[in-house]
Design a protein around this motif. Structure first.
Motif, short mmCIF file in Angstrom:
data_model
loop_
_atom_site.label_atom_id
_atom_site.label_comp_id
_atom_site.label_asym_id
_atom_site.label_seq_id
_atom_site.Cartn_x
_atom_site.Cartn_y
_atom_site.Cartn_z
N LEU A 24 0.83 -1.20 0.00
CA LEU A 24 0.00 0.00 0.00
C LEU A 24 0.87 1.25 0.00
CD1 LEU A 24 -2.61 -1.05 2.72
CD2 LEU A 24 -2.90 -1.18 0.24
N SER A 25 0.42 2.28 -0.70
CA SER A 25 1.14 3.56 -0.74
C SER A 25 0.68 4.42 0.42
CB SER A 25 0.89 4.27 -2.08
OG SER A 25 1.36 3.49 -3.16
N ILE A 26 1.36 4.26 1.54
CA ILE A 26 1.01 4.99 2.75
C ILE A 26 2.13 5.94 3.12
CG2 ILE A 26 0.62 4.76 5.24
CD1 ILE A 26 -1.79 3.87 3.72
N ASP A 27 1.80 7.18 3.42
CA ASP A 27 2.77 8.16 3.90
C ASP A 27 3.04 7.88 5.38
OD1 ASP A 27 3.90 10.51 5.09
OD2 ASP A 27 3.23 11.69 3.36
N SER A 28 4.23 7.40 5.68
CA SER A 28 4.52 6.97 7.05
C SER A 28 4.46 8.12 8.05
CB SER A 28 5.89 6.29 7.12
OG SER A 28 6.92 7.17 6.70
N ASN A 29 4.82 9.33 7.62
CA ASN A 29 4.76 10.47 8.54
C ASN A 29 3.32 10.80 8.91
OD1 ASN A 29 7.57 10.91 8.70
ND2 ASN A 29 7.55 12.05 6.78
N LYS A 30 2.44 10.81 7.90
CA LYS A 30 1.02 11.05 8.18
C LYS A 30 0.45 9.94 9.04
CE LYS A 30 -0.24 13.73 4.06
NZ LYS A 30 -1.09 13.74 2.84
N ALA A 31 0.86 8.70 8.75
CA ALA A 31 0.36 7.56 9.52
C ALA A 31 0.77 7.67 10.98
CB ALA A 31 0.87 6.26 8.92
N LEU A 32 2.03 8.01 11.22
CA LEU A 32 2.51 8.14 12.60
C LEU A 32 1.77 9.25 13.34
CD1 LEU A 32 6.36 7.64 12.26
CD2 LEU A 32 4.81 6.25 13.62
N LYS A 33 1.54 10.36 12.66
CA LYS A 33 0.83 11.46 13.30
C LYS A 33 -0.58 11.04 13.69
CE LYS A 33 -0.66 16.25 12.62
NZ LYS A 33 -0.70 17.41 11.70
N GLU A 34 -1.28 10.33 12.78
CA GLU A 34 -2.64 9.90 13.10
C GLU A 34 -2.64 8.90 14.25
OE1 GLU A 34 -5.91 7.35 10.70
OE2 GLU A 34 -5.74 9.46 10.11
N ILE A 35 -1.70 7.97 14.24
CA ILE A 35 -1.65 6.98 15.31
C ILE A 35 -1.34 7.65 16.65
CG2 ILE A 35 -0.39 4.98 16.20
CD1 ILE A 35 -0.04 4.06 13.30
N GLU A 36 -0.41 8.60 16.65
CA GLU A 36 -0.11 9.33 17.89
C GLU A 36 -1.37 9.99 18.45
OE1 GLU A 36 3.03 12.14 17.54
OE2 GLU A 36 4.57 10.64 17.09
N GLU A 37 -2.13 10.63 17.59
CA GLU A 37 -3.35 11.30 18.03
C GLU A 37 -4.36 10.30 18.58
OE1 GLU A 37 -4.67 13.44 14.61
OE2 GLU A 37 -3.17 15.04 14.83
N GLU A 38 -4.50 9.14 17.91
CA GLU A 38 -5.44 8.13 18.37
C GLU A 38 -5.04 7.56 19.72
OE1 GLU A 38 -5.58 5.26 15.25
OE2 GLU A 38 -6.94 6.45 13.99
N ILE A 39 -3.74 7.27 19.89
CA ILE A 39 -3.27 6.71 21.16
C ILE A 39 -3.50 7.70 22.29
CG2 ILE A 39 -1.22 6.01 22.46
CD1 ILE A 39 -0.14 4.77 19.88
N LEU A 40 -3.14 8.97 22.05
CA LEU A 40 -3.27 9.98 23.10
C LEU A 40 -4.74 10.23 23.43
CD1 LEU A 40 -1.76 11.89 24.95
CD2 LEU A 40 -1.83 13.62 23.12
N ASP A 41 -5.58 10.35 22.41
CA ASP A 41 -7.00 10.59 22.64
C ASP A 41 -7.63 9.44 23.44
OD1 ASP A 41 -6.86 12.96 21.30
OD2 ASP A 41 -7.80 12.24 19.46
N GLU A 42 -7.31 8.19 23.06
CA GLU A 42 -7.87 7.05 23.76
C GLU A 42 -7.37 6.99 25.20
OE1 GLU A 42 -8.66 2.48 22.65
OE2 GLU A 42 -6.53 2.94 22.88
#
Length: 309
Positions: A24-42
């Motif tokens: 898959l063509s995934i931008d790793s920087n964008k992915a990390l940012k989204e995951i960080e936000e999800e972890i912190l929010d949860e």
């Protein structure tokens, strides 16, 4: 205990590695940012007094206190850390488990059990049945829960058309009056397959509210006869635009005819062609849904692993 920036990054990096993204063509920087936000929010949400109290009141576990529902961090040697807390499979009070989210890779049930032994005394009131963690591959686990299945939208749109695809139409659902019809269909499904009742569960009305608000909750018709329901939601996948499928439900009369594949494909062409990815989670026991997703080019990129206690 609040997560600092370094801790958050380490957890997000390890979490990203629980996805198999080579195709898959995934931008790793964008992915990390989204995951960080999800972890912190949860983490913040589950540690809020309102959420802890709401879970205590909802699950009604004897002798439990609101603080028993807190998310905690276990510190191990070599700067290894684990976020852990209680969950209930399918929001069922009778199916408690402990979720582990580490800043390193958990690759087997032996790893999970070793971690759990250090905190098991904290969960005696819940009598958990399982430990839970995620991995990009099938690993040494007792069974699997949700499988994350993803494909590029372009790939699905380019699939060959079904000869009678033009006979499939959609009708927008505008309020919650659909829900009784939908739930009755699931009740019939569970009567026919009682072993799947706690594994392939009916969605709550609230869980499909975003689909309704986005205009992506539709009745499905074949030759003007209602045959099912589909619920999508515009929801990013690791920082890329995507549609998430909550539900593709086909009525009993029409099951086994390959219609779910066609319905999903046409829905994507009609309403989601501007998005990059199609994704969703499918219970490992739900073979018909797995086969439907696979036939449309979606592939497993992440596994929810369970260890029996």
């Amino acid at each position: 205990m609040e997560l600092n920036a370094a801790e958050l990054k380490s957890f997000a990096t390890a979490e990203l590695n629980t996805y198999l993204l080579s195709s898959l063509s995934i931008d790793s920087n964008k992915a990390l940012k989204e995951i960080e936000e999800e972890i912190l929010d949860e983490y913040r949400d589950l540690n809020s007094e309102d959420t802890k109290r709401a879970r205590l009141d909802y699950f009604k576990v004897n002798d439990a206190k609101s603080d028993d529902y807190a998310e905690k961090i276990l510190e191990l040697e070599d700067n290894k850390k684990v976020i852990y807390g209680i969950r209930h499979k399918g929001a069922n009070p009778d199916l408690p488990f402990v979720q582990l989210k580490a800043n390193f890779s958990i690759t087997s049930k032996a790893d999970a059990l070793e971690i759990y032994q250090k905190v098991r005394h904290e969960f005696e009131v819940f009598k958990p049945l399982y430990i839970n963690f995620h991995n990009a591959m099938k690993v040494d686990a007792d069974f699997y829960g949700s499988i994350y299945m993803v494909a590029s939208t372009k790939e699905i749109i380019e699939c060959p058309n079904w000869s009678n695809e033009g006979k499939i139409t959609f009708e927008a659902i505008k309020d919650n009056s659909y829900y009784d019809w939908y739930k009755d269909g699931y009740d019939q499904f569970h009567l026919d397959a009682p072993d799947l009742k706690n594994k392939v569960t009916v969605n709550s009305c609230s869980s499909m509210e975003d689909s309704l608000e986005q205009g992506l909750l539709k009745f499905v018709y074949l030759n003007e006869e209602r045959i099912g329901l589909i619920a999508g939601e515009r929801s990013d996948f690791l920082g890329s635009s995507a549609v998430y499928f909550h539900e593709i439900f086909i009525s009993k009369k029409w099951k086994g005819r390959g219609l779910a594949k066609v319905v999903q494909q046409k829905f994507i062409k009609d309403f989601c062609s501007d998005l990059n990815f199609v994704w969703g989670t499918i219970d490992a026991h739900n073979l018909p849904s797995y086969k439907t997703a696979y036939s449309n080019g979606r592939r497993a990129v992440r596994y929810e692993c369970f260890v029996n206690l």
